[in-house]
Design a protein around this motif. Structure first.
Motif, mmCIF file in Angstrom:
data_model
loop_
_atom_site.group_PDB
_atom_site.id
_atom_site.type_symbol
_atom_site.label_atom_id
_atom_site.label_comp_id
_atom_site.label_asym_id
_atom_site.label_seq_id
_atom_site.Cartn_x
_atom_site.Cartn_y
_atom_site.Cartn_z
ATOM 1 N N ALA A 197 -12.477 1.903 -2.581
ATOM 2 C CA ALA A 197 -12.908 2.341 -3.911
ATOM 3 C C ALA A 197 -12.115 3.540 -4.404
ATOM 4 C CB ALA A 197 -14.397 2.683 -3.892
ATOM 5 N N GLU A 198 -11.633 4.374 -3.474
ATOM 6 C CA GLU A 198 -10.895 5.565 -3.888
ATOM 7 C C GLU A 198 -9.918 5.988 -2.802
ATOM 8 O OE1 GLU A 198 -13.746 9.283 -2.835
ATOM 9 O OE2 GLU A 198 -14.411 8.054 -4.540
ATOM 10 N N VAL A 199 -8.887 6.741 -3.238
ATOM 11 C CA VAL A 199 -7.801 7.147 -2.346
ATOM 12 C C VAL A 199 -7.486 8.623 -2.566
ATOM 13 C CG1 VAL A 199 -5.385 6.770 -1.703
ATOM 14 C CG2 VAL A 199 -6.798 4.832 -2.427
ATOM 15 N N THR A 200 -7.347 9.365 -1.470
ATOM 16 C CA THR A 200 -6.851 10.725 -1.482
ATOM 17 C C THR A 200 -5.637 10.776 -0.561
ATOM 18 O OG1 THR A 200 -9.102 11.552 -1.760
ATOM 19 C CG2 THR A 200 -7.445 13.141 -1.068
ATOM 20 N N ALA A 201 -4.581 11.520 -0.933
ATOM 21 C CA ALA A 201 -3.360 11.455 -0.130
ATOM 22 C C ALA A 201 -2.518 12.711 -0.270
ATOM 23 C CB ALA A 201 -2.524 10.240 -0.541
ATOM 24 N N VAL A 202 -1.679 12.942 0.753
ATOM 25 C CA VAL A 202 -0.623 13.951 0.698
ATOM 26 C C VAL A 202 0.663 13.293 1.168
ATOM 27 C CG1 VAL A 202 -2.110 15.965 1.030
ATOM 28 C CG2 VAL A 202 -1.189 14.770 3.024
ATOM 29 N N ALA A 203 1.798 13.830 0.696
ATOM 30 C CA ALA A 203 3.099 13.289 1.093
ATOM 31 C C ALA A 203 4.073 14.436 1.243
ATOM 32 C CB ALA A 203 3.612 12.284 0.063
ATOM 33 N N GLU A 214 9.496 10.569 -0.172
ATOM 34 C CA GLU A 214 8.789 11.033 1.020
ATOM 35 C C GLU A 214 9.280 10.333 2.276
ATOM 36 O OE1 GLU A 214 6.790 7.150 0.658
ATOM 37 O OE2 GLU A 214 7.674 8.566 -0.776
ATOM 38 N N ASP A 215 9.220 11.043 3.403
ATOM 39 C CA ASP A 215 9.437 10.366 4.685
ATOM 40 C C ASP A 215 8.176 10.381 5.542
ATOM 41 O OD1 ASP A 215 9.450 12.988 5.674
ATOM 42 O OD2 ASP A 215 11.588 12.994 6.160
ATOM 43 N N ILE A 216 7.089 10.922 4.991
ATOM 44 C CA ILE A 216 5.773 10.814 5.632
ATOM 45 C C ILE A 216 4.691 10.977 4.580
ATOM 46 C CG2 ILE A 216 5.736 13.276 6.261
ATOM 47 C CD1 ILE A 216 4.052 12.391 8.764
ATOM 48 N N SER A 217 3.634 10.189 4.700
ATOM 49 C CA SER A 217 2.441 10.367 3.855
ATOM 50 C C SER A 217 1.209 10.053 4.690
ATOM 51 C CB SER A 217 2.484 9.465 2.610
ATOM 52 O OG SER A 217 2.298 8.100 2.957
ATOM 53 N N ILE A 218 0.120 10.691 4.323
ATOM 54 C CA ILE A 218 -1.164 10.446 4.986
ATOM 55 C C ILE A 218 -2.213 10.232 3.896
ATOM 56 C CG2 ILE A 218 -2.930 11.354 6.539
ATOM 57 C CD1 ILE A 218 -0.726 13.058 7.837
ATOM 58 N N ALA A 219 -2.885 9.103 3.964
ATOM 59 C CA ALA A 219 -3.881 8.759 2.941
ATOM 60 C C ALA A 219 -5.245 8.545 3.595
ATOM 61 C CB ALA A 219 -3.462 7.490 2.207
ATOM 62 N N ILE A 220 -6.272 9.002 2.898
ATOM 63 C CA ILE A 220 -7.657 8.761 3.296
ATOM 64 C C ILE A 220 -8.301 7.903 2.220
ATOM 65 C CG2 ILE A 220 -9.878 9.766 3.882
ATOM 66 C CD1 ILE A 220 -7.682 10.494 5.848
ATOM 67 N N MET A 221 -8.950 6.836 2.641
ATOM 68 C CA MET A 221 -9.554 5.897 1.696
ATOM 69 C C MET A 221 -11.042 5.765 1.968
ATOM 70 S SD MET A 221 -6.479 3.148 1.659
ATOM 71 C CE MET A 221 -4.817 3.795 1.410
ATOM 72 N N ALA A 328 -1.627 3.841 -5.676
ATOM 73 C CA ALA A 328 -2.730 4.811 -5.646
ATOM 74 C C ALA A 328 -2.422 5.960 -4.691
ATOM 75 C CB ALA A 328 -4.022 4.105 -5.242
ATOM 76 N N ILE A 329 -1.778 5.644 -3.556
ATOM 77 C CA ILE A 329 -1.387 6.698 -2.619
ATOM 78 C C ILE A 329 -0.396 7.642 -3.289
ATOM 79 C CG2 ILE A 329 -0.167 7.174 -0.458
ATOM 80 C CD1 ILE A 329 -1.347 4.533 0.622
ATOM 81 N N TYR A 330 0.601 7.090 -3.971
ATOM 82 C CA TYR A 330 1.585 7.931 -4.652
ATOM 83 C C TYR A 330 0.947 8.771 -5.758
ATOM 84 C CZ TYR A 330 5.680 5.877 -2.391
ATOM 85 O OH TYR A 330 6.624 5.500 -1.479
ATOM 86 N N GLN A 331 0.060 8.159 -6.526
ATOM 87 C CA GLN A 331 -0.570 8.898 -7.615
ATOM 88 C C GLN A 331 -1.430 10.031 -7.067
ATOM 89 O OE1 GLN A 331 -1.950 6.600 -10.995
ATOM 90 N NE2 GLN A 331 -3.818 7.824 -11.137
ATOM 91 N N VAL A 339 -7.944 9.264 -6.444
ATOM 92 C CA VAL A 339 -7.682 8.187 -7.396
ATOM 93 C C VAL A 339 -8.714 7.080 -7.199
ATOM 94 C CG1 VAL A 339 -6.034 6.389 -8.058
ATOM 95 C CG2 VAL A 339 -5.226 8.693 -7.503
ATOM 96 N N LYS A 340 -9.320 6.654 -8.282
ATOM 97 C CA LYS A 340 -10.282 5.559 -8.251
ATOM 98 C C LYS A 340 -9.567 4.220 -8.436
ATOM 99 C CE LYS A 340 -13.946 8.369 -8.310
ATOM 100 N NZ LYS A 340 -14.910 8.467 -7.191
ATOM 101 N N LEU A 341 -10.037 3.223 -7.724
ATOM 102 C CA LEU A 341 -9.514 1.871 -7.860
ATOM 103 C C LEU A 341 -10.548 0.975 -8.535
ATOM 104 C CD1 LEU A 341 -7.830 1.451 -4.362
ATOM 105 C CD2 LEU A 341 -6.698 1.803 -6.547
ATOM 106 N N PRO A 342 -10.114 -0.050 -9.282
ATOM 107 C CA PRO A 342 -8.723 -0.450 -9.494
ATOM 108 C C PRO A 342 -7.997 0.445 -10.491
ATOM 109 C CG PRO A 342 -10.167 -1.880 -10.757
ATOM 110 C CD PRO A 342 -11.063 -0.984 -9.937
ATOM 111 N N LEU A 343 -6.670 0.466 -10.402
ATOM 112 C CA LEU A 343 -5.856 1.211 -11.355
ATOM 113 C C LEU A 343 -5.798 0.441 -12.680
ATOM 114 C CD1 LEU A 343 -2.873 2.303 -9.061
ATOM 115 C CD2 LEU A 343 -4.863 3.653 -9.737
ATOM 116 N N THR A 344 -5.562 1.166 -13.742
ATOM 117 C CA THR A 344 -5.476 0.555 -15.068
ATOM 118 C C THR A 344 -4.151 0.924 -15.719
ATOM 119 O OG1 THR A 344 -6.420 2.435 -16.276
ATOM 120 C CG2 THR A 344 -7.975 0.878 -15.278
ATOM 121 N N LYS A 345 -3.891 0.326 -16.864
ATOM 122 C CA LYS A 345 -2.663 0.610 -17.605
ATOM 123 C C LYS A 345 -2.571 2.062 -18.049
ATOM 124 C CE LYS A 345 -2.124 -4.125 -19.307
ATOM 125 N NZ LYS A 345 -2.044 -5.011 -20.502
#
Length: 384
Positions: A197-203, A214-221, A328-331, A339-345
């Protein structure tokens, strides 16, 4: 006989050539295309292919006898070439990542629908025995609801990896390890566990100051039911250990394969549940192995679909979901916001232009080489 053309004859195209050559009774490679024709001629020589060589895919697509194209070009060209091929009446197998943006994914799926063509996105790691069996074990629900998933997409690439002319830039590669390496495991993750439903991330870029990306990223969903997942995408991990671990309320299973089941003592501390572990193990052991693995397995899947014998396992919609999760990870990593999913235009990273506008440049690209003399590559996915 299904006539095949391969557009782009870089390193990954060899996996396609080898795959098609496994099915000489069903298909024939009749054309290769590359902006560097010498590479295409060398590829034909390496595999003793009697093919026509093109340096312009548009000229190739004028041929009425091409039934299926493999698109093995840099990611920023995938949408344009795939859409043109489907508009020309040709089925498409496109390398990962599917495209550079969700907007392009939507356009590719629209072209597939309009032209009634097959669009399959390469995710060859699904076509491995460990992954196929793990998916079927998860479908039994014996583990109970999945409460936590750990995805370690660990790769290692040297400094010179990003010297290749199209790599390491947001414009041409579309991103770094999250898009171009972890895409395999992110695809498997969403196939097995569904979309969060949602994504939080650092890169970050810790080892490659010759790349914007990026050469590393960590995401929590997070899922609506409270379950969490963590995905690490990296090209700085020596050893390249890659795994997916699914923790259910009753048991854990993973690739590489491991099963562990626990139950609660009266005081809440754990004790083994050997009966459940053995039940899950027996399910795994009874599952048949697939006949073809990796790219060959996916090519076989696509050939069956072209002959009308089944639907492809990985269609454009599946490919789009994988890219949506990566986007979503990049955003999240670039905006510092969940970031909430789904993404929109309306989301800033929905379009390629939005990505180029908002994506952080960790460094600027320093070195540029047109081609490496050594084209050997590794594709991971051993799960041992």
């Amino acid at each position: 006989m299904i006539n095949i053309a391969i557009i782009g004859t870089g390193a990954i195209s060899s996996s396609h050539v080898k795959g098609y050559l496994q099915f000489k009774d069903e298909c024939k490679i009749v054309a290769l295309c590359d902006i560097y024709p010498d590479k295409a001629h060398q590829k034909a020589k390496d595999y003793q292919l009697d093919v026509d060589i093109y340096d312009d895919y548009k000229e190739l697509l004028n041929r009425p006898d091409i039934d299926l194209v493999s698109v093995c070009t840099p990611p920023y060209t995938h949408a344009e070439i795939s859409i043109a091929a489907m508009n020309a009446g040709t089925h498409v197998l496109v390398e990962k990542p599917m495209a550079s943006s969700l907007e392009e994914c939507h356009a590719m799926n629209e072209a597939a629908k309009k032209n009634k063509r097959i669009l399959s996105v390469v995710a060859q790691n699904r076509f491995t025995n460990p992954m196929m069996k793990l998916k079927q074990v998860l479908d039994t629900k014996l583990m109970g609801p999945i409460v936590h998933t750990q995805v370690d997409s660990y790769w290692w690439r040297g400094y010179s990896y990003y010297d290749l002319w199209w790599r390491g830039t947001w414009e041409k590669e579309g991103g770094g390890c999250t898009l171009n390496h972890a895409v395999h495991h992110i695809d498997i993750f969403q196939w097995m566990n569904g979309m969060p439903a949602e994504v939080t991330a650092v890169a970050s870029n810790a080892s490659h100051d010759n790349a914007e990306v990026e050469d590393i990223s960590i995401a929590i969903m997070k899922y609506d039911n409270g379950a969490l997942a963590q995905i690490t995408s990296s090209v700085i991990h020596h050893g390249e250990e890659q795994q997916l671990i699914f923790q259910g309320k009753n048991a854990r299973v993973s690739a590489p394969w491991k099963v562990k089941a626990s139950k609660s003592k009266e005081n809440g501390f754990p004790e083994d549940d050997p009966q459940l572990a053995e039940q899950i193990q027996q399910v795994y052991d009874r599952l048949p192995s697939i006949s073809y693995e990796g790219h060959t397995g996916q090519i076989y899947d696509v050939l069956l679909a072209v002959n009308g014998k089944k639907d492809v396992l990985i269609d454009g919609k599946q490919g789009q979901q994988t890219l949506e999760l990566i986007t979503a990870i990049y955003q999240a990593a670039n905006t510092g916001k969940t970031v909430k999913l789904p993404l929109t235009k309306e989301d800033p990273f929905f379009t390629r232009e939005g990505i180029l506008t908002h994506a952080k440049h960790f460094y600027e690209k320093k070195n540029v080489v047109e081609n490496f003399s050594d084209n050997t590559i590794t594709t991971g996915g051993k799960y041992e």
